[in-house]
Design an enzyme around this catalytic site. Structure first.
Site, mmCIF file in Angstrom:
data_model
loop_
_atom_site.group_PDB
_atom_site.id
_atom_site.type_symbol
_atom_site.label_atom_id
_atom_site.label_comp_id
_atom_site.label_asym_id
_atom_site.label_seq_id
_atom_site.Cartn_x
_atom_site.Cartn_y
_atom_site.Cartn_z
ATOM 1 N N CYS A 179 0.862 -1.173 0.000
ATOM 2 C CA CYS A 179 0.000 0.000 0.000
ATOM 3 C C CYS A 179 0.905 1.231 0.000
ATOM 4 C CB CYS A 179 -0.859 -0.036 1.259
ATOM 5 S SG CYS A 179 -1.861 1.440 1.514
ATOM 6 N N CYS A 184 -1.132 3.647 -6.585
ATOM 7 C CA CYS A 184 -1.959 3.023 -5.541
ATOM 8 C C CYS A 184 -2.160 1.586 -5.984
ATOM 9 C CB CYS A 184 -3.302 3.746 -5.431
ATOM 10 S SG CYS A 184 -4.552 2.868 -4.464
HETATM 11 N N1 DGL Z 1 -3.987 0.537 -1.953
HETATM 12 C C1 DGL Z 1 -3.547 1.616 -1.176
HETATM 13 C C2 DGL Z 1 -2.436 2.415 -1.792
HETATM 14 O O1 DGL Z 1 -1.619 1.823 -2.479
HETATM 15 C C3 DGL Z 1 -4.545 2.342 -0.325
HETATM 16 C C4 DGL Z 1 -5.715 2.949 -0.971
HETATM 17 C C5 DGL Z 1 -6.688 3.452 0.068
HETATM 18 O O2 DGL Z 1 -7.059 2.687 0.960
HETATM 19 O O3 DGL Z 1 -7.081 4.629 -0.045
HETATM 20 O O4 DGL Z 1 -2.289 3.578 -1.577
#
Ligand code: DGL
Length: 262
Positions: free
Chosen positions: A73, A183
């Site tokens: 993430c 993301c």
């Molecule tokens: N998948 C995550 C990222 O890479 C988080 C997205 C989220 O929960 O807003 O930032």
């Protein structure tokens, strides 16, 4: 090092895009995946809140004998990886938007970075742009609401299309020829992005690079994979049935999901 598992986490299903690369790179490794679905999305939440979640989940994964952690993430990496590295002596690998490869790849000299507000407003991202942004014009695009569509398993409805097109069109109008998927949820929308951006625009994500970095870090330890195919165990802090219903589509196989009490 006694653990044989790789612990991976994200706010929700996004980290599954990274988990797939880890599985391909380390077919014999046992994988643990936590979706912090009770608290998704992370993107607009305070960094202190995300750091507290990261501490809690890391503790859970270490208790399950994870030999390494992958913060799958971008938002949580920006908010928490430095602190996690001070707490644990394990290899800890995180994500960051691929500004460097994008700046090297662009021909128009303009790159667009799609990410959460939390990532784009972080000191870590500012540092990334300071280091590599001189090679290209970097246009940032926060994407509020997009992670919610992906968490709902909605990759192609009129609402998702309109939202994504609204984020991407201004980047293309400003001549971006390279889009950074900053993301881990966004690779699930790659087909739609490709449709809007066309074949000439490069889409760059970091899942494969992170899996390679994990391999390198594990090679410095006594970690060994099983000889046959590794297992994958899934946990959610939200309703496990939700992740369980999405797994065949997003992971390519059905699997039980356990509740991680939070
Ligand atoms: N998948 C995550 C990222 O890479 C988080 C997205 C989220 O929960 O807003 O930032």
């Amino acid at each position: 090092m006694s653990g044989r598992s790789i612990g991976v986490f994200d706010s929700g299903v996004g980290g599954l895009t990274v988990l797939a690369h880890i599985r391909a790179a380390l077919p014999g490794a046992d994988l643990l995946y936590v979706a912090d679905s009770a608290h998704a999305p992370y993107g607009d939440k305070p960094a202190e809140f995300i750091a507290a979640r990261a501490r809690f989940i890391a503790e859970f994964l270490v208790a399950q004998e994870a030999a390494a952690l992958v913060v799958a993430c971008n938002t949580a990496t920006a908010a928490a990886i430095a602190e996690l590295r001070t707490r644990y002596a394990l290899p800890i690998v995180g994500m960051e938007p691929a500004v460097k490869p994008a700046a090297e790849a662009t021909r128009s000299g303009v790159i667009g970075v799609l990410a959460t507000s939390g990532t784009l407003e972080s000191g870590k991202f500012a540092e990334l742009v300071r280091r590599f942004g001189s090679q290209a014009r970097v246009i940032v695009q926060p994407c509020p609401g997009l992670v919610e569509r992906i968490e709902a398993g909605d990759f192609d409805s009129a609402a998702t299309r309109a939202l994504l097109e609204g984020f991407v069109a201004p980047l293309l109008e400003q001549d971006a020829d390279t889009l950074v998927l900053g993301c881990t949820h966004y690779p699930f929308l790659a087909p739609l992005l490709r449709e809007f951006a066309g074949e000439a625009v490069s889409l760059i994500e970091t899942g494969a690079a992170v899996a390679r970095q994990l391999q390198r870090r594990l090679a410095e330890t006594d970690f060994t994979c099983g000889a046959s195919g590794g297992t994958a165990r899934f946990y959610s802090s939200g309703d496990p049935r939700h992740l369980q219903a999405l797994l065949p589509r997003l992971w390519g196989a059905a699997a039980p999901v356990e509740l991680m009490a939070c």
